[in-house]
Design an enzyme around this catalytic site. Structure first.
Site, PDB file in Angstrom:
ATOM      1  CG  HIS A  34     -59.024  -5.876  44.531  1.00 43.06           C
ATOM      2  ND1 HIS A  34     -59.610  -6.775  45.128  1.00 43.06           N
ATOM      3  CD2 HIS A  34     -57.680  -5.339  44.818  1.00 43.06           C
ATOM      4  CE1 HIS A  34     -58.918  -7.307  45.491  1.00 43.06           C
ATOM      5  NE2 HIS A  34     -57.297  -6.507  45.659  1.00 43.06           N
ATOM      6  CG  HIS A  80     -56.210 -13.965  48.413  1.00 41.54           C
ATOM      7  ND1 HIS A  80     -55.288 -14.411  47.754  1.00 41.54           N
ATOM      8  CD2 HIS A  80     -56.328 -11.787  48.044  1.00 41.54           C
ATOM      9  CE1 HIS A  80     -54.427 -13.414  47.132  1.00 41.54           C
ATOM     10  NE2 HIS A  80     -54.947 -12.047  47.394  1.00 41.54           N
ATOM     11  CG  ASP A 102     -52.732  -5.333  54.519  1.00 44.36           C
ATOM     12  OD1 ASP A 102     -51.912  -5.500  54.063  1.00 44.36           O
ATOM     13  OD2 ASP A 102     -53.660  -6.175  54.505  1.00 44.36           O
ATOM     14  CD  GLU A 298     -51.461  -8.215  42.670  1.00 45.14           C
ATOM     15  OE1 GLU A 298     -52.013  -8.870  43.387  1.00 45.14           O
ATOM     16  OE2 GLU A 298     -52.130  -7.624  42.394  1.00 45.14           O
TER      17      GLU A 298
END
Length: 703
Positions: A34, A80, A102, A298
């Site tokens: 990932h 996702h 982002d 996360e």
């Protein structure tokens, strides 16, 4: 997952000792598929990512492309997928949150979202459950943060039953002087964490995304799914604007995969630097968290900023103003990446080795083959109704009506058209935005299907009068360790790269998601592409008939039926159609035609072929009478790079396509509110109301 023995040997050789538990888990996550793209990076050099408009290409949190000397956009896309299977609502919602952050980390304000969604057969109860949860998660998060969802796609294919895909793209807007990157600038600067408190959600998310889904994933892997808080994200968006406006940020990285460990180590590694971080300083929302949890959780709605020492107090004041947590967690150094906890060093490694030290995989690949031709024979009227009323070709209004597409008042062409159009007033330009892929195409032929996906997205822009500008991709595949799966994945990479090069569209960034495999098997190779284009006008020709012009088909009148919804509904097989050899010229000619004064409507031919295109152009006020050759191919082939044009100046359309592509007169538009198609000696007719009823299958089944 755990760190493989071969990887552990590399780490031990580099460190000269055994890694600590925190180091081992950090390597496990940052060297996962990932994060490290170990199976895909060797293929990604096929993409051309440069043009005179590209300011920042692949490698940062988002790409940056210039609209003019003063106005830039950012483009990013992420997946996702696994989280959205385990928890469809939170998995999809946090996908939106992640791609928005982002955008923030580049100094941009998010102005548009696109969601490309892929589920198992619509007739399956579990697929509908996932669809409803995913759409609700995207809607609730995007609507709450005030970012319009304006484009996307929704596809159904039986091979997504055990592993849906949720691919979300975002476009941001910034002036040139606001640009921020993820490259740490200078030793002595402070690392400041702003946003939500750190909790235990999302632990191991990066490694979870790098393995096949197990049968018990919905229960056993739930802790790996992040939990979103859109209201905190909205505060973070506005705080980020103020931080950038006040020139308080030297570099930035959002906390996504691998949490603080991933963001902070990548930030300093990209600058060729290191860091000293005290994990005890991280503001937390749960008691008694250990070093590993703080480092790798996360938890969402968090940003890591590099800040000059003299600006730390100003950053803290802005965070307090927006009721956000703020922690000064350490310093940028010119040494190793070092983390301490309760006075003990738990990580002491080279940031560059963490970020770039993972060895690439050299995997065998089997070349896919196309199927033999075995075409069914069906009544054309029955086939028309089956295709137009299929979930893939039906109206997606049930999906996009849940999204606020009008917030920020930039949306000139809303969802439901070939592409959305955003009014970028500061640059006096229209920005067209489209996103999607067709898994039926890439199942039949990964390479040619991916080329078709790129051409289809470019056509979506062209029929709105927009010249393609740049693209980002989300490359989804199954377990790459299986040679047939890796062969299909290699095919979509090369196909997408080749067609984007033919179209002169740089691929400026993207995301790779592999191990989308489950007990029900691998997903189809799925190359989602999000593409932008520009036009001098905010307004675009509509996709529905006006009822006043001549109807022309630009492009080949028919092609093979491989990958078509017709074969998906009726059975049979065929090779994939041959794409035009001059795709760039076709797209440019379409742009020219879309902006002609005589053009009344224009709509591309894609899913469902000409049958669906014509059905979508009919309304209660305008219909058409059309004549076609006597063949299923003419009605149902999904050969991309074609469009139906309603025009008062057919000669001008023919002139634009002279020596580029054929132009075929189909018939005329009228005010009948019905579609009449003459196919050979057979005449088919449906009213607008009957077509609307056929196309309303999602709302009919889900409301």
């Amino acid at each position: 997952m755990s760190l493989s023995e071969s990887d552990r040997e590399l780490v031990v050789a580099e460190l000269g000792r055994d890694p600590t538990p925190a180091e081992e888990t950090l390597f496990e996550n940052l060297w996962s598929e990932h994060c490290a793209y170990r199976s895909s990076r060797p293929l990604l050099s096929a993409f051309d990512s440069e043009s005179e408009d590209v300011v920042i290409g692949p490698g940062d949190d988002a790409a940056v492309v210039a609209l003019n000397d003063d106005t830039y956009i950012t483009m990013g896309i992420e997946s996702h997928n696994h989280p959205s299977y385990v928890d469809p609502y939170d998995g999809a919602a946090t996908g939106v949150g992640g791609i928005v952050r982002d955008t923030l980390s580049m100094g941009a304000y998010p102005i548009a979202l696109a969601d490309s969604l892929y589920f198992g057969g619509f007739d399956r109860e579990h697929s509908r459950y996932l669809l409803e949860g995913v759409v609700e998660g995207i809607a609730d998060y995007g609507n709450s943060i005030g970012v319009p969802t304006v484009a996307g796609s929704t596809q159904f294919h039986p091979d997504y039953e055990g592993n849906p895909l949720v691919n979300v793209a975002c476009v941001g807007l910034l002036s040139a002087d606001r640009l921020v990157t993820a490259n740490a600038q200078e030793p002595g600067n402070k690392l400041v964490l702003v946003g939500n408190g750190t909790g235990r959600d999302g632990l191991g998310g990066a490694s979870f995304a790098s393995e096949d889904l197990a049968e018990d994933a919905e229960t056993e892997d739930r802790p790996a799914v992040q939990v979103g808080d859109p209201y905190t994200e909205k505060l973070l968006i506005e705080a980020n604007e103020e931080l950038v406006d006040d020139d308080l940020v030297e570099s930035a990285r959002d906390l996504g995969a691998a949490g603080l460990g991933g963001a902070s180590s990548e930030l300093v590694a990209k600058g060729g630097l290191g860091a000293d971080i005290e994990l005890d300083r991280v503001h937390q929302r749960e008691p008694n968290m250990n070093a590993l949890e703080i480092l790798l959780a996360e938890s969402q709605e968090r940003m890591c900023y590099e800040v000059r020492p003299e600006n730390v107090d100003a950053v803290a004041d802005i965070a307090e103003k927006y009721d956000l947590g703020c922690s000064v967690i350490g310093d940028v150094t010119d040494g190793n990446y070092v983390c301490t906890f309760e006075g003990e060093t738990v990580v002491d490694v080279s940031a560059e080795f963490i970020g770039d030290g993972a060895p690439m995989n050299d995997l065998p690949a089997e070349e896919p083959t196309q199927p033999e031709t075995d075409l069914p024979k069906f009544d054309l009227g029955d086939a028309f109704e089956a295709v137009v009323g299929s979930p893939n070709c039906a109206s997606k209004q049930w999906v996009y009506r849940q999204y606020d597409h009008e917030v920020q008042t930039r949306t000139a062409t809303p969802p439901g058209d070939d592409s959305a159009m955003m009014a970028i007033r500061r640059a006096e330009l229209g920005l067209a935005f489209t996103s999607g892929a067709n898994p039926h195409w890439t199942t039949v032929s990964p390479y040619d299907g991916a080329r078709a996906v790129a051409l289809e997205n470019a056509t979506n822009l062209a029929v709105k009068g927009a010249e393609p500008l740049a693209a980002v991709d989300c490359l989804n595949g199954g377990n790459p360790e299986k040679p047939d799966v890796y062969g299909g994945f290699s095919g979509i990479v090369n196909g997408l790269a080749d067609m984007c090069s033919e179209l002169d569209v740089p691929v400026v960034g993207g995301n790779v998601s592999l191990y989308n495999d489950s007990p029900s098997g691998p997903i189809p190779p799925t190359p989602t592409l999000a593409m932008t284009g520009t036009t001098a006008e905010y307004d675009a020709p509509p996709a529905q008939f006006s009822g006043q012009g001549t109807l022309l088909l630009v492009g080949e009148s028919s092609g093979a039926l491989g990958g078509s919804e017709y074969l998906a509904q009726m059975g049979g097989s065929d090779r994939f159609p041959d794409l035009p050899e001059n795709a760039s010229e076709v797209v440019s000619a379409l742009v020219s035609v879309a902006t002609q004064d005589g053009t009344l409507a224009v709509h591309d031919v894609s899913d469902g072929g000409l049958a669906v295109t014509l059905a979508e152009m009919v309304s209660a006020d305008a219909g058409a009478s059309v004549s076609l050759p006597d063949s299923a191919e003419s009605l149902f082939s999904e050969l991309p790079g074609r469009a139906v044009v309603e025009t008062t100046t057919p000669d001008a359309v023919e002139e634009a396509f002279e020596k580029i592509a054929p132009v075929t007169e189909l018939g005329t538009a009228d005010e009948s509110g019905a579609l009449e198609i003459e196919v050979g000696d057979e005449t088919l007719r449906w009213s607008a109301e009957e077509i609307a009823e056929l196309r309303d299958v999602l709302a009919r089944e889900l409301d």
